[in-house]
Design an enzyme around this catalytic site. Structure first.
Site, PDB file in Angstrom:
ATOM      1  CG  MET A 127      -1.691  -2.813  -7.377  1.00 32.77           C
ATOM      2  SD  MET A 127      -1.282  -1.055  -7.214  1.00 32.77           S
ATOM      3  CE  MET A 127      -2.041  -0.441  -8.713  1.00 32.77           C
ATOM      4  CG  HIS A 150      -0.219   7.915  -2.403  1.00 32.04           C
ATOM      5  ND1 HIS A 150      -0.863   7.126  -3.335  1.00 32.04           N
ATOM      6  CD2 HIS A 150      -0.082   9.141  -2.957  1.00 32.04           C
ATOM      7  CE1 HIS A 150      -1.101   7.868  -4.411  1.00 32.04           C
ATOM      8  NE2 HIS A 150      -0.637   9.081  -4.207  1.00 32.04           N
TER       9      HIS A 150
HETATM   10  C1  GRF Z   1       5.075   1.919  -3.999  1.00 33.09           C
HETATM   11  O1  GRF Z   1       5.541   2.993  -4.799  1.00 33.09           O
HETATM   12  C2  GRF Z   1       3.928   2.361  -3.145  1.00 33.09           C
HETATM   13  O2  GRF Z   1       4.035   3.679  -2.696  1.00 33.09           O
HETATM   14  C3  GRF Z   1       2.765   2.255  -4.088  1.00 33.09           C
HETATM   15  O3  GRF Z   1       3.032   1.086  -4.834  1.00 33.09           O
HETATM   16  C4  GRF Z   1       4.436   0.840  -4.869  1.00 33.09           C
HETATM   17  C5  GRF Z   1       4.640  -0.519  -4.304  1.00 33.09           C
HETATM   18  O4  GRF Z   1       5.984  -0.936  -4.345  1.00 33.09           O
HETATM   19  N1  GRF Z   1       1.525   2.226  -3.350  1.00 33.09           N
HETATM   20  P1  GRF Z   1       6.448  -2.232  -3.530  1.00 33.09           P
HETATM   21  O5  GRF Z   1       5.530  -3.384  -3.941  1.00 33.09           O
HETATM   22  O6  GRF Z   1       6.328  -1.929  -2.061  1.00 33.09           O
HETATM   23  O7  GRF Z   1       7.857  -2.467  -3.955  1.00 33.09           O
END
Ligand code: GRF
Length: 202
Positions: free
Chosen positions: A92, A111
């Site tokens: 993030m 994404h």
């Molecule tokens: C996923 O939906 C990804 O596309 C987005 O954040 C979410 C992360 O999920 N960028 P995880 O931590 O991989 O389970």
């Protein structure tokens, strides 16, 4: 090739990549998982896979540049150089220009939309609110922009009338896992490269 994975939370995409390395589908070394949050669930999963973990918290650094430099220092400490691969998996934080230029062509992100549609946060909610009939996920090379469509792979999914942000996210997530693994294979095996600002397939 060595792979460093950057996460902030659940880490299900990270898990898909580590599993694919473990069963030989991705021929690379899992060098390190770095989390921007100490309480990320993905850290426990990485440890279960026997992969080294690091935590670099943005609040401990005064700005993006010094945070990014620390992340790069940890990658280097675990042998992830500019010739290796950095996979963002629910990380993030936006990677700054110095990081991008150091690892250019070697940073991947997933994404949850069909880029260039719905970049940024809450991509699934954006798709629902826009009344889109289709969405999906995109794995792309990271550059200085946010979710720039330097597309390696995309997978589509139909949006049903009753879909909500939650149900659409649930539909897209397993596709993300498959798509990310296939895209990492493409890059590790040299079928897709990023050169002079373009994605090249060979
Ligand atoms: C996923 O939906 C990804 O596309 C987005 O954040 C979410 C992360 O999920 N960028 P995880 O931590 O991989 O389970």
């Amino acid at each position: 090739m060595r792979i460093g994975i950057l996460i902030s939370g659940r880490g299900s995409n990270m898990t898909a990549i580590l599993q694919a390395i473990k069963n030989g589908r991705i021929r690379a070394e899992p060098a390190v998982v770095i989390s921007s949050r100490a309480d990320a669930k993905g850290l426990d999963t990485a440890k279960e896979f026997g992969v080294s973990t690091e935590v670099v918290k943005p609040e401990d650094y005064d700005g993006r540049e010094s945070f990014d430099r620390e992340v790069m220092a940890r990658l280097i400490r675990h042998g992830v150089t500019a010739d290796d691969l950095v996979c963002l998996a629910g990380f993030m934080r936006i990677i700054g220009p110095e990081f991008v230029s150091r690892y250019r062509g070697h940073i991947l992100n997933i994404h949850p939309s069909l880029l260039p549609e719905f970049p940024g946060l809450h991509a699934q909610r954006q798709a629902i609110e826009a009344g889109a009939k289709k969405s999906g996920c995109t794995v792309h090379f990271v550059d200085e922009g946010v979710d720039t469509p330097n597309i390696i792979r995309q997978t589509e999914v139909d949006i049903a009338g009753g879909d909500t942000e939650e149900t659409l996210s649930e539909k897209i997530l397993p596709l993300e896992h498959d798509t990310y693994v296939l895209a990492v294979q493409d890059v590790v095996e040299g079928r897709v490269i990023y050169e002079n600002g373009r994605v090249i397939r060979r």
